[in-house]
Design an enzyme around this catalytic site. Structure first.
Site, mmCIF file in Angstrom:
data_model
loop_
_atom_site.group_PDB
_atom_site.id
_atom_site.type_symbol
_atom_site.label_atom_id
_atom_site.label_comp_id
_atom_site.label_asym_id
_atom_site.label_seq_id
_atom_site.Cartn_x
_atom_site.Cartn_y
_atom_site.Cartn_z
ATOM 1 N N PHE A 165 37.293 -33.913 -26.643
ATOM 2 C CA PHE A 165 37.399 -32.653 -25.892
ATOM 3 C C PHE A 165 36.019 -32.110 -25.496
ATOM 4 C CE2 PHE A 165 41.123 -31.838 -29.047
ATOM 5 C CZ PHE A 165 41.979 -32.651 -28.311
ATOM 6 N N GLU A 250 28.697 -18.533 -28.242
ATOM 7 C CA GLU A 250 29.795 -19.195 -27.516
ATOM 8 C C GLU A 250 31.029 -18.283 -27.523
ATOM 9 O OE1 GLU A 250 30.992 -23.092 -28.887
ATOM 10 O OE2 GLU A 250 32.512 -23.253 -27.318
HETATM 11 C C1 LIG Z 1 39.251 -27.955 -22.541
HETATM 12 C C2 LIG Z 1 38.558 -28.035 -23.862
HETATM 13 C C3 LIG Z 1 37.177 -28.030 -23.915
HETATM 14 C C4 LIG Z 1 36.517 -28.152 -25.142
HETATM 15 N N1 LIG Z 1 35.151 -28.254 -25.171
HETATM 16 C C5 LIG Z 1 34.542 -28.581 -26.344
HETATM 17 C C6 LIG Z 1 33.143 -28.878 -26.383
HETATM 18 O O1 LIG Z 1 32.438 -28.805 -25.362
HETATM 19 N N2 LIG Z 1 32.597 -29.239 -27.564
HETATM 20 C C7 LIG Z 1 33.322 -29.337 -28.702
HETATM 21 O O2 LIG Z 1 32.766 -29.685 -29.738
HETATM 22 N N3 LIG Z 1 34.643 -29.043 -28.710
HETATM 23 C C8 LIG Z 1 35.265 -28.681 -27.555
HETATM 24 N N4 LIG Z 1 36.607 -28.398 -27.540
HETATM 25 C C9 LIG Z 1 37.364 -28.498 -28.782
HETATM 26 C C10 LIG Z 1 37.807 -27.157 -29.341
HETATM 27 O O3 LIG Z 1 36.733 -26.433 -29.836
HETATM 28 C C11 LIG Z 1 38.859 -27.482 -30.415
HETATM 29 O O4 LIG Z 1 40.024 -27.938 -29.736
HETATM 30 C C12 LIG Z 1 39.186 -26.324 -31.311
HETATM 31 O O5 LIG Z 1 38.092 -25.971 -32.112
HETATM 32 C C13 LIG Z 1 40.394 -26.619 -32.251
HETATM 33 O O6 LIG Z 1 40.240 -27.848 -32.877
HETATM 34 P P1 LIG Z 1 41.462 -28.902 -32.827
HETATM 35 O O7 LIG Z 1 41.862 -29.039 -31.403
HETATM 36 O O8 LIG Z 1 41.039 -30.139 -33.516
HETATM 37 O O9 LIG Z 1 42.639 -28.207 -33.599
HETATM 38 P P2 LIG Z 1 42.894 -28.246 -35.177
HETATM 39 O O10 LIG Z 1 41.631 -27.906 -35.877
HETATM 40 O O11 LIG Z 1 43.570 -29.523 -35.519
HETATM 41 O O12 LIG Z 1 43.925 -27.052 -35.351
HETATM 42 C C14 LIG Z 1 45.315 -27.196 -35.009
HETATM 43 C C15 LIG Z 1 46.000 -25.861 -35.224
HETATM 44 O O13 LIG Z 1 45.890 -25.487 -36.602
HETATM 45 C C16 LIG Z 1 45.315 -24.207 -36.695
HETATM 46 N N5 LIG Z 1 44.470 -24.095 -37.884
HETATM 47 C C17 LIG Z 1 43.444 -24.879 -38.238
HETATM 48 N N6 LIG Z 1 42.902 -24.455 -39.376
HETATM 49 C C18 LIG Z 1 43.616 -23.374 -39.767
HETATM 50 C C19 LIG Z 1 43.568 -22.477 -40.876
HETATM 51 N N7 LIG Z 1 42.619 -22.587 -41.819
HETATM 52 N N8 LIG Z 1 44.477 -21.481 -40.948
HETATM 53 C C20 LIG Z 1 45.429 -21.342 -39.992
HETATM 54 N N9 LIG Z 1 45.531 -22.154 -38.924
HETATM 55 C C21 LIG Z 1 44.632 -23.152 -38.809
HETATM 56 C C22 LIG Z 1 44.473 -24.037 -35.426
HETATM 57 O O14 LIG Z 1 44.234 -22.677 -35.143
HETATM 58 C C23 LIG Z 1 45.378 -24.707 -34.419
HETATM 59 O O15 LIG Z 1 46.374 -23.799 -34.019
HETATM 60 C C24 LIG Z 1 37.268 -28.229 -26.327
HETATM 61 C C25 LIG Z 1 38.676 -28.196 -26.271
HETATM 62 C C26 LIG Z 1 39.310 -28.123 -25.057
HETATM 63 C C27 LIG Z 1 40.811 -28.157 -25.032
#
Ligand SMILES: Cc1cc2nc3c(=O)[nH]c(=O)nc-3n(C[C@H](O)[C@H](O)[C@H](O)COP(=O)(O)OP(=O)(O)OC[C@H]3O[C@@H](n4cnc5c(N)ncnc54)[C@H](O)[C@@H]3O)c2cc1C
Length: 386
Positions: A165, A250
């Protein structure tokens, strides 16, 4: 509508210089971004020379020190630039231009003088593109659990793993990358600046997304990528703190983008209800519609007032970890609410690609996920207030 409450929030915070930059940025967006948005959204990318053009008018370097190629100014300078780009109504363009704003700050905050002079000026000149790579396929919220390894071998680290991502991941020339150099947990993480042309680095095709269509988002694969130790930012195994610190700005940026996304959606709706008729009178003659607009305007104004207040405290160097988490949470929720209502008010047209509110609705959805999800924001606040 210049004196509408959400339009006058900035009067307590901006100087004449900020207002001048706003005018310049608005003209730049009207000339160089707005006419191309449809084509760029369709193409899934935009011309690389937009970085150079934005640098030439001082928008790309807004708020960065002049000694490293920035155009100077303060936090508000940067906010004004973010706002005007967001006002164009394409979150993807803003996200791609903004990837340098999440990749550079750790270098400026923790890099050596030599690193700052080597890495930053070409980025702020718009000659090179930067990305920040934290998230991995196994998870993004739990940064302390990241798995990409960097093992020391002489004067190099050898990096293996993958990131996903990553905004601007397809074409970034420099990638500020969080890697594991030590043991498990937060204490084993370091930041490396990895060249886009490094041997062993491969990238996916642009990932297909719901919104932010004009930005490229990629998965990155590191297969025995050698990175000089000289390109590590900050002390070994202390990168986690730099990542957390970087999240503050950010999150402010995303909160600002959310507020402007809501503002554009609200104002499009205000125009539309004056033009469109149903049951023999303009939509604005129907009380339910009028009240919906008031709800949208009230939530937007409250969100903007709060985000600006927090930004002001950040600009004065105050610790705002709790407040910025609340601000991102509230502003992104507001943006989702306002853009959802805007689509409803536009009826079937709101569902059509040619209407801006359709794009705002999709682009809004990422704001409560990227840069730390709403659930993560709530955990941060809970830890600090409970
Ligand atoms: C279009 C786009 C651009 C992006 N750009 C970047 C970028 O430039 N650089 C980069 O590094 N990342 C980037 N990201 C990644 C983004 O920061 C992550 O998607 C985000 O931090 C969530 O991580 P994950 O998708 O792995 O979800 P997960 O961490 O797997 O979480 C899944 C779900 O569980 C919930 N959850 C997780 N932990 C907890 C908790 N302790 N308590 C309750 N709920 C919880 C989350 O809120 C979410 O609803 C991007 C994502 C997108 C979609």
């Amino acid at each position: 509508m210049t004196d509408a409450p959400w339009r006058t929030v900035d009067r307590d915070y901006l100087s004449d210089e900020h207002r001048l930059l706003r005018r310049t940025a608005r003209e730049f967006v009207a000339a160089e971004i707005a006419p191309h948005i449809e084509a760029w959204e369709e193409a899934g990318t935009f011309d690389r020379d937009l970085y150079k053009k934005a640098a030439d008018v001082g928008i790309l370097g807004a708020g960065y020190p002049e000694e490293y190629g920035g155009s100077g100014g303060d936090v508000w300078t940067q906010i004004v630039a973010w706002e005007e780009i967001a006002r164009a109504g394409s979150g993807g363009v803003g996200a791609s231009l903004g990837s340098i704003d999440i990749a550079i700050p750790p270098i400026l905050a923790h890099g050596t003088e030599e690193q700052k002079r080597r890495f930053v000026p070409p980025l702020l000149a718009g000659e090179k593109i930067a990305a920040l790579a934290i998230t991995e396929p196994s998870g993004g919220s739990d940064v302390a659990a990241l798995q990409t390894t960097a093992v020391r071998d002489g004067d190099d680290y050898v990096v293996n793993g993958s990131k996903t991502f990553i905004t601007s991941g397809v074409r970034a020339d420099l990638i500020t990358t969080a890697v594991r150099t030590g043991g498990e947990g937060a204490h084993g993480i370091s930041l490396l600046v990895i060249g886009g042309d490094a041997d062993g680095l491969t990238r996916s095709e642009p990932l297909k997304k719901m919104g932010w269509l004009a930005s490229d988002t990629a998965q990155l694969f590191f297969d025995d990528v050698r990175v000089p130790v000289a390109d590590r930012i900050g002390e070994e195994n202390e990168g986690f703190y730099a990542v957390m610190e970087n999240f503050q700005m950010e999150r402010l940026m995303l909160a600002i983008v959310a507020v402007i996304t809501a503002e554009v959606g609200l104002e499009a709706s205000l125009d539309y209800i004056g033009e469109r008729e149903a049951f023999g009178r303009p939509l604005k003659g129907h009380q339910v519609i009028r009240h919906t607009l008031v709800d949208m305007a009230t939530r937007l104004t409250a969100a903007k007032e709060y985000v600006y207040r927090v930004a002001d405290r950040i600009s004065r160097g105050e610790d705002q970890v709790t407040e910025i988490s609340m601000a991102k949470l509230f502003a992104t929720d507001t943006s989702d609410f306002v853009t959802d209502r805007a689509v409803q008010i536009f009826g079937g047209y709101g569902y059509m690609r040619e209407y801006t509110v359709e794009r705002l609705y999709r682009d809004s959805r990422i704001l409560s996920i990227g840069g730390g999800t709403s659930e993560v924001m709530k955990e941060i606040v809970a830890k600090r207030i409970l």
